[in-house]
Design an enzyme around this catalytic site. Structure first.
Site, short mmCIF file in Angstrom:
data_model
loop_
_atom_site.label_atom_id
_atom_site.label_comp_id
_atom_site.label_asym_id
_atom_site.label_seq_id
_atom_site.Cartn_x
_atom_site.Cartn_y
_atom_site.Cartn_z
N LYS A 193 -6.71 -72.69 36.33
CA LYS A 193 -6.18 -71.77 37.34
C LYS A 193 -6.77 -70.38 37.09
O LYS A 193 -6.34 -69.65 36.20
CB LYS A 193 -4.64 -71.68 37.28
N GLU A 269 -3.56 -65.82 24.41
CA GLU A 269 -4.41 -64.67 24.06
C GLU A 269 -3.88 -63.52 24.90
O GLU A 269 -4.06 -63.51 26.12
CB GLU A 269 -5.86 -65.02 24.36
N CYS A 303 -8.78 -56.82 26.54
CA CYS A 303 -7.61 -57.01 25.68
C CYS A 303 -7.80 -56.33 24.33
O CYS A 303 -6.83 -55.95 23.69
CB CYS A 303 -7.33 -58.49 25.50
N GLU A 400 0.02 -51.06 26.45
CA GLU A 400 -1.32 -51.45 26.89
C GLU A 400 -1.53 -50.89 28.29
O GLU A 400 -0.74 -51.16 29.20
CB GLU A 400 -1.45 -52.97 26.92
N1 LIG Z 1 -5.14 -60.06 27.45
C1 LIG Z 1 -5.89 -59.94 28.51
O1 LIG Z 1 -7.06 -60.24 28.48
C2 LIG Z 1 -5.28 -59.46 29.79
C3 LIG Z 1 -4.17 -58.63 29.80
N2 LIG Z 1 -3.66 -58.22 30.98
C4 LIG Z 1 -2.51 -57.29 30.94
O2 LIG Z 1 -1.57 -57.69 31.92
C5 LIG Z 1 -1.28 -56.63 32.80
C6 LIG Z 1 -0.93 -57.18 34.16
O3 LIG Z 1 -2.02 -57.89 34.73
P1 LIG Z 1 -1.76 -59.26 35.48
O4 LIG Z 1 -2.95 -59.67 36.24
O5 LIG Z 1 -0.48 -59.17 36.26
O6 LIG Z 1 -1.60 -60.24 34.23
P2 LIG Z 1 -0.88 -61.64 34.11
O7 LIG Z 1 -0.66 -61.93 32.68
O8 LIG Z 1 0.31 -61.72 35.00
O9 LIG Z 1 -1.99 -62.65 34.71
C7 LIG Z 1 -2.86 -63.43 33.94
C8 LIG Z 1 -2.89 -64.84 34.51
O10 LIG Z 1 -1.58 -65.39 34.43
C9 LIG Z 1 -1.19 -65.91 35.70
N3 LIG Z 1 0.26 -65.84 35.83
C10 LIG Z 1 1.03 -64.85 36.38
N4 LIG Z 1 2.33 -65.19 36.34
C11 LIG Z 1 2.41 -66.40 35.73
C12 LIG Z 1 3.49 -67.26 35.36
N5 LIG Z 1 4.75 -66.95 35.64
N6 LIG Z 1 3.21 -68.41 34.73
C13 LIG Z 1 1.94 -68.74 34.42
N7 LIG Z 1 0.87 -67.97 34.76
C14 LIG Z 1 1.10 -66.81 35.40
C15 LIG Z 1 -1.96 -65.04 36.68
O11 LIG Z 1 -2.05 -65.68 37.94
C16 LIG Z 1 -3.30 -64.92 35.97
O12 LIG Z 1 -4.06 -66.08 36.21
C17 LIG Z 1 -2.53 -55.76 32.74
O13 LIG Z 1 -2.25 -54.45 33.09
C18 LIG Z 1 -2.91 -55.87 31.30
O14 LIG Z 1 -2.16 -54.97 30.53
C19 LIG Z 1 -4.19 -58.62 32.17
C20 LIG Z 1 -5.28 -59.44 32.22
C21 LIG Z 1 -5.93 -59.88 31.02
N1 BAL Z 2 -12.44 -58.78 24.78
C1 BAL Z 2 -12.23 -60.17 24.79
C2 BAL Z 2 -11.75 -60.82 26.03
C3 BAL Z 2 -10.59 -60.23 26.75
O1 BAL Z 2 -10.49 -59.05 26.97
O2 BAL Z 2 -9.76 -61.02 27.22
#
Ligand SMILES: NC(=O)C1=CN([C@@H]2O[C@H](COP(=O)(O)OP(=O)(O)OC[C@H]3O[C@@H](n4cnc5c(N)ncnc54)[C@H](O)[C@@H]3O)[C@@H](O)[C@H]2O)C=CC1
Ligand code: BAL
Length: 504
Positions: A193, A269, A303, A400
């Site tokens: 997904k 992650e 991240c 973050e």
């Molecule tokens: N660790 C990382 O690489 C990332 C961290 N983030 C953080 O998250 C914040 C919000 O961004 P979002 O796009 O809303 O992140 P999110 O964590 O909600 O989205 C990431 C993935 O999870 C899915 N998702 C959303 N709700 C879900 C649920 N209830 N169950 C399972 N999957 C679900 C989304 O469709 C997407 O594919 C950002 O501001 C950032 O701080 C966002 C993206 C990547």
């Molecule tokens: N920097 C490694 C990948 C990520 O931001 O999710």
């Protein structure tokens, strides 16, 4: 809606024909029961690129069934590691063939510079597939002596089964590769997904999966809203493992859904608030370069972004001068402009979130050294912003942000630096800059993070494990450790001589 979108890229003149259906059993199909679509936006222009089919809960169910059938018949233990390796290498070759086209699609949808998408994100993803293709015929168990005369035990590292993989929008292709490659190498099947914001390259990669010759059902792609598709995968009773990258808030929901359903294996992650420490012995020019790269690479949507920098008092002024000069000279703009190194923020929601933090930093009394002013015009662009004189309880220091916003503080002793760096609920990355080898060893050992960079920042390699401590995650991606996330160890106890007797 049309099942093929014709996507024109004005900057390069290329037109890409992209199927916009769900990819299940090697076919692009409409939803079984829904007319919902996802509107895919170019963050540099705020214009719609196309719509793609949004998977419903029923579609997730159909995709999981397809993955289960493939696991039991044409994949899983029914195919040798040599064959898995061959197909994965073929897929890597096809991605390499289409590297420029994939990069342009990634830039259109995510906003990152096309050269970064092509040379780093996709270059590393090709290498990731080849790295795990190399492992596919080397999934080894061990024999264990339990009694030298009549018995032995051995272990098999079996593929865990059907894997739900939920990925974010910051590295759409690279996160796809990090998840799909180890899963395929060990014999798992996948229901992928992608983020609802960036589904286009996952659909393009699905075309290449079919062209490479993978049997139907081995990789399925279901763009969907997180609360629908992601939640359905996490709670599904016939998914054996879910691998997730995204926010800590959502990761918690994934784990809860897994616990409440079939106790599927979970790897997470998650977020970070990674510290970057500059000691007085550091090469300051280099430290400033890595600190700038640490927060500005991928527009801070990373991240492991080094979003807190701590500088030793004695070198604070000299270091800041170098850092500010680098930050000020960062070329920001449309990713199709070859001179640009930072693109826009991914979406209006993220843009507003980043601005909310910049405003909160100002209100809480942090000093803006550079940036902090809104730009006019279209596109979700945010100029790099550096705050100084930050206090530990400020939101810009604790949360973050996921944007080009840096908080800089000072310290006087090594102990203080370690204390400041570790004072967070996260534990993903950390950096330190020093020419004192003993100090590098001491501090890298004391930092509470899954990855510590010494005299560099944000450099990853496919053969080195990556993941978080504390609330930054569970499990490891990359390296041979990722194989463990997709396998289940079976112990076989073999009796070749001892007669059973009863009663004992
Ligand atoms: N660790 C990382 O690489 C990332 C961290 N983030 C953080 O998250 C914040 C919000 O961004 P979002 O796009 O809303 O992140 P999110 O964590 O909600 O989205 C990431 C993935 O999870 C899915 N998702 C959303 N709700 C879900 C649920 N209830 N169950 C399972 N999957 C679900 C989304 O469709 C997407 O594919 C950002 O501001 C950032 O701080 C966002 C993206 C990547
Ligand atoms: N920097 C490694 C990948 C990520 O931001 O999710």
């Amino acid at each position: 809606m049309a099942q093929i979108a014709k996507i024109h890229i004005p900057a390069t003149g290329r037109t890409i024909e992209l199927p916009t259906g769900l990819f299940i059993n090697n076919e692009f199909v409409p939803s079984a029961d829904s007319q919902e679509t996802l509107s895919v936006i170019n963050p540099a222009t705020e214009e719609e690129i196309c719509k793609v089919v949004a998977a419903s809960g029923k579609d997730i169910d159909i995709a999981v069934k397809a993955a289960r059938v493939a696991f039991k018949t044409t994949w899983g233990k029914n195919v040798t590691g040599f064959e898995r390796s061959r197909l994965m290498n073929k897929l890597a070759d096809l991605i390499e063939r289409d590297q420029q086209e994939l990069a342009e699609l990634e830039t259109l949808n995510n906003g990152k510079p096309v050269k970064v998408a092509r040379d780093f994100d996709i270059g590393d993803s090709i290498q990731c597939l080849r790295y795990y293709a190399g492992w596919a015929d080397k999934i080894l168990g061990e024999t264990i002596e339990v009694d030298n005369k009549t018995k032995l035990a051995f272990t098999r590292h079996d593929p865990i089964g059907v894997c739900g993989q939920i990925i974010p929008w910051n590295y759409p292709i690279m996160m796809w590769a990090w998840k799909v490659a180890p899963a395929l190498a060990v014999g798992c099947t996948v229901v992928m997904k992608p983020s609802e914001l960036t589904p286009l390259t996952a659909l393009k990669l699905s075309q290449l999966v079919k062209e490479a010759g993978f049997p139907p059902g081995v990789v399925n792609t279901v763009p969907s809203l997180g609360a629908i598709g992601g939640a359905a995968l996490s709670a599904h009773m016939d998914v054996d493992k879910v691998a997730f990258t995204g926010s800590t808030v959502t990761g918690r929901k994934v784990m809860e859904a897994a616990a409440k359903s079939n106790l599927k294996k979970v790897s997470l992650e998650l977020g970070g608030k990674s510290p970057n420490i500059v000691f007085e012995s550091a090469d300051l020019e280099q430290a400033a370069t890595w600190a700038a790269l640490g927060i500005l690479y991928n527009t801070g949507e990373d991240c492991t972004a080094g979003s807190r920098v701590y500088v030793q008092d004695s070198v604070y002024d000299s270091f800041m001068e170098l850092l500010i000069e680098k930050v000020r000279s960062t070329p920001i703009g449309d990713g199709f402009d070859e001179t640009v190194t930072s693109g826009p923020i991914i979406s209006k929601i993220q843009f507003d979130k980043v601005w909310g933090y910049i405003e909160s930093g100002k209100q809480e009394g942090a000093k803006v050294l550079v940036g902090g002013e809104r730009r006019a015009g279209k596109g979700y662009f945010v100029d790099p912003t550096v705050f100084a004189d930050v206090k530990h309880d400020m939101k810009i220091v604790k949360d973050e942000i996921f944007g080009p916003v840096l908080a800089v503080g000072r310290f006087s002793t090594e102990e203080e630096a370690i204390e400041l760096a570790n004072n967070t609920s996260y534990g993903l990355g950390a950096g330190l800059h020093s020419t004192d080898a003993n100090q590098c060893m001491r501090v890298s050992s004391a930092l509470e993070a899954g990855t510590v960079w010494v005299n560099q920042y944000n450099i990853l390699h496919n053969n080195v494990p990556f993941g978080g401590k504390k609330q930054s995650g569970i499990g490891r991606e990359l390296g041979k450790q990722a194989l463990d996330e997709y396998t289940s160890v079976k112990a076989v106890h073999w009796n070749f001589g001892e007669k059973g007797s009863w009663p004992l």
